[in-house]
Design a protein around this motif. Sequence first.
Motif, PDB file in Angstrom:
ATOM      1  N   ALA A   1       0.812  -1.204   0.000  1.00 33.08           N
ATOM      2  CA  ALA A   1       0.000   0.000   0.000  1.00 33.08           C
ATOM      3  C   ALA A   1       0.849   1.259   0.000  1.00 33.08           C
ATOM      4  CB  ALA A   1      -0.927   0.010   1.219  1.00 33.08           C
ATOM      5  N   ILE A   2       0.297   2.313  -0.631  1.00 32.63           N
ATOM      6  CA  ILE A   2       0.876   3.654  -0.585  1.00 32.63           C
ATOM      7  C   ILE A   2      -0.156   4.557   0.080  1.00 32.63           C
ATOM      8  CG2 ILE A   2       1.861   5.570  -1.876  1.00 32.63           C
ATOM      9  CD1 ILE A   2       2.443   3.658  -4.167  1.00 32.63           C
ATOM     10  N   VAL A   3       0.170   5.048   1.262  1.00 36.14           N
ATOM     11  CA  VAL A   3      -0.742   5.869   2.063  1.00 36.14           C
ATOM     12  C   VAL A   3      -0.227   7.303   2.056  1.00 36.14           C
ATOM     13  CG1 VAL A   3      -1.724   6.229   4.354  1.00 36.14           C
ATOM     14  CG2 VAL A   3      -1.348   3.895   3.506  1.00 36.14           C
ATOM     15  N   SER A   4      -0.921   8.185   1.336  1.00 28.35           N
ATOM     16  CA  SER A   4      -0.452   9.557   1.177  1.00 28.35           C
ATOM     17  C   SER A   4      -1.352  10.550   1.913  1.00 28.35           C
ATOM     18  CB  SER A   4      -0.402   9.923  -0.314  1.00 28.35           C
ATOM     19  OG  SER A   4      -0.036  11.275  -0.497  1.00 28.35           O
ATOM     20  N   CYS A   5      -0.746  11.367   2.754  1.00 29.16           N
ATOM     21  CA  CYS A   5      -1.428  12.473   3.438  1.00 29.16           C
ATOM     22  C   CYS A   5      -2.737  12.035   4.083  1.00 29.16           C
ATOM     23  CB  CYS A   5      -1.672  13.625   2.461  1.00 29.16           C
ATOM     24  SG  CYS A   5      -0.145  14.399   1.887  1.00 29.16           S
ATOM     25  N   GLY A   6      -2.677  10.904   4.774  1.00 24.70           N
ATOM     26  CA  GLY A   6      -3.856  10.393   5.463  1.00 24.70           C
ATOM     27  C   GLY A   6      -3.483   9.574   6.676  1.00 24.70           C
ATOM     28  N   PHE A   7      -2.269   9.771   7.188  1.00 23.89           N
ATOM     29  CA  PHE A   7      -1.757   8.936   8.276  1.00 23.89           C
ATOM     30  C   PHE A   7      -1.043   9.810   9.292  1.00 23.89           C
ATOM     31  CE2 PHE A   7       1.848   6.636  10.125  1.00 23.89           C
ATOM     32  CZ  PHE A   7       1.196   5.570  10.737  1.00 23.89           C
ATOM     33  N   SER A   8      -1.377   9.621  10.577  1.00 25.32           N
ATOM     34  CA  SER A   8      -0.795  10.419  11.642  1.00 25.32           C
ATOM     35  C   SER A   8      -1.249   9.835  12.972  1.00 25.32           C
ATOM     36  CB  SER A   8      -1.276  11.874  11.511  1.00 25.32           C
ATOM     37  OG  SER A   8      -0.902  12.645  12.635  1.00 25.32           O
ATOM     38  N   THR A   9      -0.711  10.349  14.061  1.00 24.00           N
ATOM     39  CA  THR A   9      -1.346  10.091  15.350  1.00 24.00           C
ATOM     40  C   THR A   9      -2.696  10.805  15.346  1.00 24.00           C
ATOM     41  OG1 THR A   9      -0.360  12.057  16.344  1.00 24.00           O
ATOM     42  CG2 THR A   9       0.882   9.992  16.542  1.00 24.00           C
ATOM     43  N   TYR A  10      -3.669  10.254  16.034  1.00 23.56           N
ATOM     44  CA  TYR A  10      -4.967  10.918  16.111  1.00 23.56           C
ATOM     45  C   TYR A  10      -4.841  12.283  16.797  1.00 23.56           C
ATOM     46  CZ  TYR A  10      -7.237   6.470  14.858  1.00 23.56           C
ATOM     47  OH  TYR A  10      -7.645   5.337  14.217  1.00 23.56           O
ATOM     48  N   GLU A  11      -3.970  12.347  17.811  1.00 20.80           N
ATOM     49  CA  GLU A  11      -3.820  13.568  18.598  1.00 20.80           C
ATOM     50  C   GLU A  11      -3.492  14.772  17.734  1.00 20.80           C
ATOM     51  OE1 GLU A  11      -0.875  15.482  22.033  1.00 20.80           O
ATOM     52  OE2 GLU A  11      -0.660  13.388  21.439  1.00 20.80           O
ATOM     53  N   HIS A  12      -2.609  14.587  16.760  1.00 22.10           N
ATOM     54  CA  HIS A  12      -2.123  15.721  15.979  1.00 22.10           C
ATOM     55  C   HIS A  12      -2.870  15.917  14.664  1.00 22.10           C
ATOM     56  CE1 HIS A  12       1.289  14.954  18.710  1.00 22.10           C
ATOM     57  NE2 HIS A  12       1.458  16.259  18.638  1.00 22.10           N
ATOM     58  N   SER A  13      -3.877  15.106  14.406  1.00 21.90           N
ATOM     59  CA  SER A  13      -4.628  15.288  13.161  1.00 21.90           C
ATOM     60  C   SER A  13      -6.106  15.488  13.467  1.00 21.90           C
ATOM     61  CB  SER A  13      -4.412  14.102  12.225  1.00 21.90           C
ATOM     62  OG  SER A  13      -4.779  12.875  12.847  1.00 21.90           O
ATOM     63  N   ILE A  14      -6.886  14.408  13.525  1.00 18.47           N
ATOM     64  CA  ILE A  14      -8.333  14.578  13.667  1.00 18.47           C
ATOM     65  C   ILE A  14      -8.751  15.015  15.069  1.00 18.47           C
ATOM     66  CG2 ILE A  14      -8.845  12.971  11.794  1.00 18.47           C
ATOM     67  CD1 ILE A  14      -9.543  10.859  13.823  1.00 18.47           C
ATOM     68  N   CYS A  15      -7.888  14.902  16.066  1.00 16.63           N
ATOM     69  CA  CYS A  15      -8.194  15.438  17.396  1.00 16.63           C
ATOM     70  C   CYS A  15      -7.937  16.937  17.476  1.00 16.63           C
ATOM     71  CB  CYS A  15      -7.365  14.733  18.474  1.00 16.63           C
ATOM     72  SG  CYS A  15      -7.856  13.048  18.809  1.00 16.63           S
ATOM     73  N   ARG A  16      -7.065  17.438  16.639  1.00 19.40           N
ATOM     74  CA  ARG A  16      -6.630  18.829  16.746  1.00 19.40           C
ATOM     75  C   ARG A  16      -7.319  19.739  15.745  1.00 19.40           C
ATOM     76  NH1 ARG A  16      -0.329  20.163  17.412  1.00 19.40           N
ATOM     77  NH2 ARG A  16      -0.825  19.008  19.310  1.00 19.40           N
ATOM     78  N   HIS A  17      -7.551  19.236  14.545  1.00 21.24           N
ATOM     79  CA  HIS A  17      -8.124  20.060  13.490  1.00 21.24           C
ATOM     80  C   HIS A  17      -9.567  19.638  13.205  1.00 21.24           C
ATOM     81  CE1 HIS A  17      -4.172  21.742  12.562  1.00 21.24           C
ATOM     82  NE2 HIS A  17      -3.697  20.514  12.644  1.00 21.24           N
ATOM     83  N   ASP A  18     -10.334  20.535  12.611  1.00 22.27           N
ATOM     84  CA  ASP A  18     -11.730  20.244  12.272  1.00 22.27           C
ATOM     85  C   ASP A  18     -11.795  19.469  10.961  1.00 22.27           C
ATOM     86  OD1 ASP A  18     -12.792  21.558  14.508  1.00 22.27           O
ATOM     87  OD2 ASP A  18     -12.582  23.500  13.522  1.00 22.27           O
ATOM     88  N   HIS A  19     -11.505  18.200  11.040  1.00 21.67           N
ATOM     89  CA  HIS A  19     -11.597  17.337   9.864  1.00 21.67           C
ATOM     90  C   HIS A  19     -13.054  17.021   9.551  1.00 21.67           C
ATOM     91  CE1 HIS A  19      -7.383  15.773   9.061  1.00 21.67           C
ATOM     92  NE2 HIS A  19      -7.216  16.523  10.142  1.00 21.67           N
ATOM     93  N   CYS A  20     -13.286  16.505   8.366  1.00 19.27           N
ATOM     94  CA  CYS A  20     -14.631  16.060   8.017  1.00 19.27           C
ATOM     95  C   CYS A  20     -15.008  14.855   8.880  1.00 19.27           C
ATOM     96  CB  CYS A  20     -14.699  15.701   6.539  1.00 19.27           C
ATOM     97  SG  CYS A  20     -14.553  17.127   5.440  1.00 19.27           S
ATOM     98  N   CYS A  21     -16.294  14.712   9.132  1.00 20.44           N
ATOM     99  CA  CYS A  21     -16.756  13.689  10.071  1.00 20.44           C
ATOM    100  C   CYS A  21     -16.560  12.267   9.555  1.00 20.44           C
ATOM    101  CB  CYS A  21     -18.221  13.919  10.420  1.00 20.44           C
ATOM    102  SG  CYS A  21     -19.309  14.011   8.978  1.00 20.44           S
TER     103      CYS A  21
END
Length: 275
Positions: free
Chosen positions: A168-188
């Motif tokens: 697999a190639i995972v681009s711009c969709g992988f991080s700790t939850y804390e620093h991505s969807i916990c911190r920013h207003d991502h889509c639900c």
Amino acid sequence: FTVEEGLDLNATLLLPLGQEEPIPVMICLQGHTAGAHVSLGEIRHPKDKDGKAGDRDFARQVIARGMAAFVMDQRCFGEREDARPKALRSPTSKKDPFSDERCRHQSMLALLLGRTMVGERVHDVMQAITVLDSMPEIDSHSIYCMGNSGGGTITYYAACLDSRIAGAIVSCGFSTYEHSICRHDHCCDNYLPGALKFFDMPDLAVCIAPRPLVVVSGLHDPLFPPEGVRPAVSVVRDMYTSKGHQERFHHVEGSEGHRFYAKKAWPVFLKQLKQ
């Protein structure tokens, strides 16, 4: 093909000319773009961006490397967008630049059914693999998946849950939850209820190792920033190293933002497939 009762999915399979069958195949997943046709490098609507912008013309890249490309719309996007009249939709994106009304309604309906949009999209990928596995022209042992943004996230979860994905190639969709969807207003459509009771995103990579995995990120990506990607990458690298296959995991970091970096990612991934 049918992904579940009452629900069909239209997809496009491109086969490279002159290749000996069976042929390796890459499932190509777009994120919050106008649809899967972006993978083909096509512009179908005035709002479309050229698929070459941000190296999002995945299918063209795949075919150029002698592989087949399987192009499909994820739920909420392209041909699978919300079909309700616009008068019924709430323009949330005007209030919140990180929110997208295309995915909100269907994601909320999934919750009503005791499901998640992540789960529904992964299910569709798994059904696509079953279809590809039945095609004589496709090498069933060489089914791969790639995606950017929301497509990268689903690529990651699908690889965790389905061992038929050989890499697999995972681009711009992988991080700790804390620093991505916990911190920013991502889509639900990115959220998994209760996930943090049990795991962080990189912890799940134990389900992928030692299969080839390339994580791609942007140095200036506001949604999946380096301070979340790098520690997550470190966790995954330790997993692969503990299994004695550190050469099958690689992190590619581009100098720009939320996009794919084809020139950097492809040589690394193709090299991994030979190891």
